[in-house]
Design a protein around this motif. Structure first.
Motif, PDB file in Angstrom:
ATOM      1  N   PHE A  32       0.676  -1.172   0.042  1.00 12.69           N
ATOM      2  CA  PHE A  32      -0.066   0.059  -0.002  1.00 12.69           C
ATOM      3  C   PHE A  32       0.804   1.339  -0.057  1.00 12.69           C
ATOM      4  N   GLY A  33       0.207   2.346  -0.839  1.00 12.91           N
ATOM      5  CA  GLY A  33       0.802   3.557  -0.541  1.00 12.91           C
ATOM      6  C   GLY A  33      -0.282   4.332  -0.128  1.00 12.91           C
ATOM      7  N   ALA A  34      -0.244   4.880   1.159  1.00 14.31           N
ATOM      8  CA  ALA A  34      -1.137   5.259   1.941  1.00 14.31           C
ATOM      9  C   ALA A  34      -0.630   6.256   3.252  1.00 14.31           C
ATOM     10  N   VAL A  35      -1.322   7.005   3.764  1.00 16.24           N
ATOM     11  CA  VAL A  35      -1.251   7.679   4.986  1.00 16.24           C
ATOM     12  C   VAL A  35      -1.447   6.933   6.276  1.00 16.24           C
ATOM     13  N   PRO A  36      -1.505   7.178   7.291  1.00 18.36           N
ATOM     14  CA  PRO A  36      -1.793   6.310   8.544  1.00 18.36           C
ATOM     15  C   PRO A  36      -3.389   6.713   8.743  1.00 18.36           C
ATOM     16  N   ALA A  37      -4.298   5.621   8.976  1.00 24.22           N
ATOM     17  CA  ALA A  37      -5.535   5.871   9.162  1.00 24.22           C
ATOM     18  C   ALA A  37      -6.505   5.811   7.802  1.00 24.22           C
ATOM     19  N   SER A  38      -5.744   5.516   6.812  1.00 20.38           N
ATOM     20  CA  SER A  38      -6.686   5.414   5.599  1.00 20.38           C
ATOM     21  C   SER A  38      -7.104   4.021   5.290  1.00 20.38           C
ATOM     22  N   SER A 100       2.193   1.212   4.946  1.00 22.12           N
ATOM     23  CA  SER A 100       2.672   1.919   3.832  1.00 22.12           C
ATOM     24  C   SER A 100       4.023   1.831   3.344  1.00 22.12           C
ATOM     25  N   ILE A 101       4.191   1.549   2.041  1.00 24.27           N
ATOM     26  CA  ILE A 101       5.636   1.713   1.787  1.00 24.27           C
ATOM     27  C   ILE A 101       5.701   3.187   1.106  1.00 24.27           C
ATOM     28  N   ASP A 102       5.183   4.051   1.432  1.00 26.48           N
ATOM     29  CA  ASP A 102       5.596   5.564   0.748  1.00 26.48           C
ATOM     30  C   ASP A 102       7.376   5.670   0.961  1.00 26.48           C
ATOM     31  N   ARG A 103       7.512   5.616   2.156  1.00 31.02           N
ATOM     32  CA  ARG A 103       9.081   5.852   2.325  1.00 31.02           C
ATOM     33  C   ARG A 103       9.736   4.839   2.033  1.00 31.02           C
ATOM     34  N   ILE A 124      -4.253   4.352  -1.785  1.00 32.80           N
ATOM     35  CA  ILE A 124      -5.423   4.648  -0.930  1.00 32.80           C
ATOM     36  C   ILE A 124      -5.350   6.236  -0.699  1.00 32.80           C
ATOM     37  N   ASN A 125      -6.471   6.770  -1.523  1.00 37.23           N
ATOM     38  CA  ASN A 125      -6.588   8.063  -1.067  1.00 37.23           C
ATOM     39  C   ASN A 125      -7.580   8.482  -0.176  1.00 37.23           C
ATOM     40  N   VAL A 126      -7.223   9.361   0.747  1.00 36.90           N
ATOM     41  CA  VAL A 126      -8.178   9.763   1.837  1.00 36.90           C
ATOM     42  C   VAL A 126      -7.875  11.198   1.994  1.00 36.90           C
ATOM     43  N   SER A 127      -9.083  11.941   2.395  1.00 39.29           N
ATOM     44  CA  SER A 127      -8.655  13.502   2.512  1.00 39.29           C
ATOM     45  C   SER A 127      -8.315  13.748   3.921  1.00 39.29           C
ATOM     46  N   ARG A 128      -7.423  14.781   4.164  1.00 37.20           N
ATOM     47  CA  ARG A 128      -7.028  15.023   5.494  1.00 37.20           C
ATOM     48  C   ARG A 128      -8.009  15.143   6.388  1.00 37.20           C
ATOM     49  N   LYS A 129      -9.335  15.902   6.098  1.00 34.78           N
ATOM     50  CA  LYS A 129     -10.421  15.956   7.118  1.00 34.78           C
ATOM     51  C   LYS A 129     -10.656  14.255   7.513  1.00 34.78           C
ATOM     52  N   THR A 130     -10.947  13.343   6.798  1.00 37.73           N
ATOM     53  CA  THR A 130     -11.397  12.237   7.003  1.00 37.73           C
ATOM     54  C   THR A 130     -10.388  11.540   7.834  1.00 37.73           C
ATOM     55  N   TYR A 146       0.052  12.322  16.469  1.00 34.77           N
ATOM     56  CA  TYR A 146      -0.339  12.137  15.201  1.00 34.77           C
ATOM     57  C   TYR A 146      -0.268  13.401  14.092  1.00 34.77           C
ATOM     58  N   PHE A 147      -1.277  14.478  14.732  1.00 30.41           N
ATOM     59  CA  PHE A 147      -1.306  15.438  13.843  1.00 30.41           C
ATOM     60  C   PHE A 147       0.094  16.220  13.595  1.00 30.41           C
ATOM     61  N   LYS A 148       0.972  16.136  14.342  1.00 25.88           N
ATOM     62  CA  LYS A 148       2.229  16.882  14.285  1.00 25.88           C
ATOM     63  C   LYS A 148       2.806  16.459  13.222  1.00 25.88           C
ATOM     64  N   GLU A 149       2.734  15.101  12.733  1.00 23.99           N
ATOM     65  CA  GLU A 149       3.176  14.194  11.593  1.00 23.99           C
ATOM     66  C   GLU A 149       2.557  14.424  10.385  1.00 23.99           C
ATOM     67  N   MET A 150       1.095  14.997  10.279  1.00 22.64           N
ATOM     68  CA  MET A 150       0.338  14.930   9.227  1.00 22.64           C
ATOM     69  C   MET A 150       0.853  15.477   7.957  1.00 22.64           C
ATOM     70  N   ASN A 151       1.521  16.548   8.049  1.00 22.61           N
ATOM     71  CA  ASN A 151       2.247  17.567   6.886  1.00 22.61           C
ATOM     72  C   ASN A 151       2.884  16.308   6.386  1.00 22.61           C
ATOM     73  N   ARG A 152       4.003  15.878   6.987  1.00 23.96           N
ATOM     74  CA  ARG A 152       5.097  14.839   6.502  1.00 23.96           C
ATOM     75  C   ARG A 152       4.399  13.715   6.019  1.00 23.96           C
ATOM     76  N   TRP A 153       3.483  13.070   6.457  1.00 22.33           N
ATOM     77  CA  TRP A 153       2.852  11.916   5.837  1.00 22.33           C
ATOM     78  C   TRP A 153       2.172  12.235   4.628  1.00 22.33           C
ATOM     79  N   TYR A 154       1.635  13.517   4.278  1.00 20.07           N
ATOM     80  CA  TYR A 154       1.008  13.832   3.066  1.00 20.07           C
ATOM     81  C   TYR A 154       1.956  14.088   1.949  1.00 20.07           C
TER      82      TYR A 154
END
Length: 191
Positions: A32-38, A100-103, A124-130, A146-154
């Protein structure tokens, strides 16, 4: 290079948690390519049940590594995944990497191809709000970390999407429809 005895010790604990080991499947690594909680774990569990694959959860392996009082968890985890693909996936070669294999795309790609696996990549595409809503529901106390890392994840996920050709992209906002994913996997597994 990680000590072989340590990898064997992790495997001996990990193997007890794995399902479908005796099922015969061709070598295919689903990742998967995805951010956490996707929804990676949710989808992974569905695929594990439907296709009788072996779901490898990096979260579970991380807990095993922690129980063994090891410090360099990421390095050990990466080495263990390579070790597992190379030595322990028979007869069931259908591996579902619940992470996730993003990195780490290049490392996963090299390990998989070196061990004779085809790759099947699900984006997996999921909006930031979700994602924010899901994290708040799951982890009320630790949500801020978690929220501190969100910009990096996206940012990392965008880089991944820009450079990697995926087999399928799905949206996991509200109702998840996996029919197209099943159709593509059915075709891939019949080849």
């Amino acid at each position: 290079m990680i000590n072989r005895k340590l990898l064997d010790k992790i495997y001996n604990k990990h193997v007890k948690r794995l399902k479908n080991r005796s099922i015969k499947n061709k070598k295919l690594l689903i990742c998967f390519g995805a951010v956490p909680a996707s929804g990676k774990s949710y989808i992974s569990k569905i695929l594990e049940t439907k296709y009788k694959g072996i779901r490898i959860s990096t979260e579970e392996i991380g807990k095993i590594i922690n129980s063994l009082k090891q410090r360099n968890k990421k390095e050990i985890l990466d080495e263990y995944l390579y070790y597992y693909l190379r030595e322990h996936c028979y007869p069931n070669g259908l591996i579902i990497l619940d992470a996730s294999i993003d990195r780490r795309y290049e490392d996963v790609f090299l390990a998989a191809t070196d061990a004779g696996f085809d790759l099947f990549i699900i984006n997996i595409n999921v909006s930031r709000k979700t994602i924010i809503e899901r994290i708040r529901r799951r982890n009320k106390r630790g949500a801020k970390s978690y929220f501190k890392e969100m910009n990096r994840w996206y940012r990392e996920h965008k880089l991944f999407k820009d450079k990697v050709i995926v087999d399928i992209a799905i949206s996991n906002e509200t109702e998840l429809n996996l029919a197209h994913l099943f159709m593509k996997l059915d075709r891939k597994l019949k080849k």
